[in-house]
Design an enzyme around this catalytic site. Structure first.
Site, short mmCIF file in Angstrom:
data_model
loop_
_atom_site.label_atom_id
_atom_site.label_comp_id
_atom_site.label_asym_id
_atom_site.label_seq_id
_atom_site.Cartn_x
_atom_site.Cartn_y
_atom_site.Cartn_z
N SER A 89 0.85 -1.18 0.00
CA SER A 89 0.00 0.00 0.00
C SER A 89 0.89 1.25 0.00
O SER A 89 1.67 1.44 -0.93
CB SER A 89 -0.95 -0.04 1.20
OG SER A 89 -2.01 0.88 1.05
N MET A 90 0.84 2.10 1.02
CA MET A 90 1.73 3.26 1.05
C MET A 90 3.18 2.84 0.88
O MET A 90 3.97 3.53 0.22
CB MET A 90 1.56 4.02 2.37
CG MET A 90 2.52 5.20 2.53
SD MET A 90 2.42 5.97 4.18
CE MET A 90 3.29 4.74 5.18
#
Length: 261
Positions: A89-90
């Site tokens: 994700s991030m």
């Protein structure tokens, strides 16, 4: 020990190392237990970002380029040895931006980039960076998209303490559009969850245009946090890393966007 690494590591000839970057709101503990599940010839090194877990009292980054510049300064010497980058994700955005930063500088690149659960940088962010949104609304939004680990919903006190970190991390993710999109000469393996409500498989697949070496999309069971939900992901990841464990400078080969279900 570098403050970004949770433990000391001594590079050994021929042994690959995998640096792991966390999802929004997460920390290095997201990768606890991976070493026992990943092929033994790969050393797993979780990266601890400031403002969380053991670095809770440090200010968090909201500027992606400033973060990767400091990462390169702090752990750059470690990255001059054979390595793979994994980000979820991030963390996928951070790993890719770090590789781009080092590419521009002419520094050593990873033997492979392995990314999971994030849209390609040219696509709009799935969640808004809105400082005015109330905590209750932000939680509903995150939960509605499957963007919160289930354990947090069962512990409201943990969730309340985490929200400031999530807000800052969303600001950092909003900078995805500023990342250099020059395709890298690095194999790119991208994982997507078959039931991910936050990031679709098609959006994940768009990453394959960011490599001139080899790009593939791998679909695994589970939602956005398939790294926590499904053992099959770690089995697939371990099998993937075996391509690199005995050949740390492998450049990657194969048809572009070889999709596996």
């Amino acid at each position: 020990m570098k403050r970004y690494l949770t433990r000391a590591s001594q590079p050994s000839p021929g042994r690959m190392r995998m640096f792991c970057f966390p999802y929004a709101g997460g920390g290095a503990s997201a990768y606890a237990g991976w070493q026992s599940r990943i092929t033994a010839d790969i050393e797993v090194l979780p990266v601890q970002l400031p403002g969380r877990e053991g670095r809770m009292n440090e200010p968090r980054f909201t500027d992606l380029q400033a973060l990767v510049a400091e990462l390169d300064e702090e752990i750059g010497p470690e990255l001059d040895h054979p390595h793979v980058l994994y980000g979820h994700s991030m963390g996928a955005l951070i790993a890719y931006a770090l590789a781009q930063h080092r590419y521009v500088r002419g520094s050593r690149l990873p033997a492979a980039l392995v990314l999971g659960g994030h849209r390609a940088p040219h696509l709009p962010a799935p969640l808004p960076d809105d400082p005015g949104i109330r905590d209750e609304e932000l939680v509903r939004l995150l939960d509605g998209h499957g963007g919160l680990p289930r354990v947090l919903l069962d512990h409201p006190e943990w969730l309340s303490a985490l929200l400031p970190t999530v807000r800052d991390d969303l600001r950092l993710c909003a900078a995805a559009g500023t990342v250099d999109r020059t395709p890298l000469p690095v194999p790119l393996h991208v994982f997507g969850g078959s039931e991910d409500r936050l990031v679709t498989v098609d959006e994940v697949r768009e990453w394959t245009r960011y490599s001139t070496a080899y790009g593939e999309t791998l679909v695994v069971p589970g939602g956005h946090f398939f790294i926590r939900e499904e053992d099959s992901f770690l089995d697939r990841l371990s099998a993937l890393l075996r391509r690199y464990e005995s050949r740390p400078d492998l450049a990657g080969a194969g048809p572009t966007d070889a999709r596996q279900g």
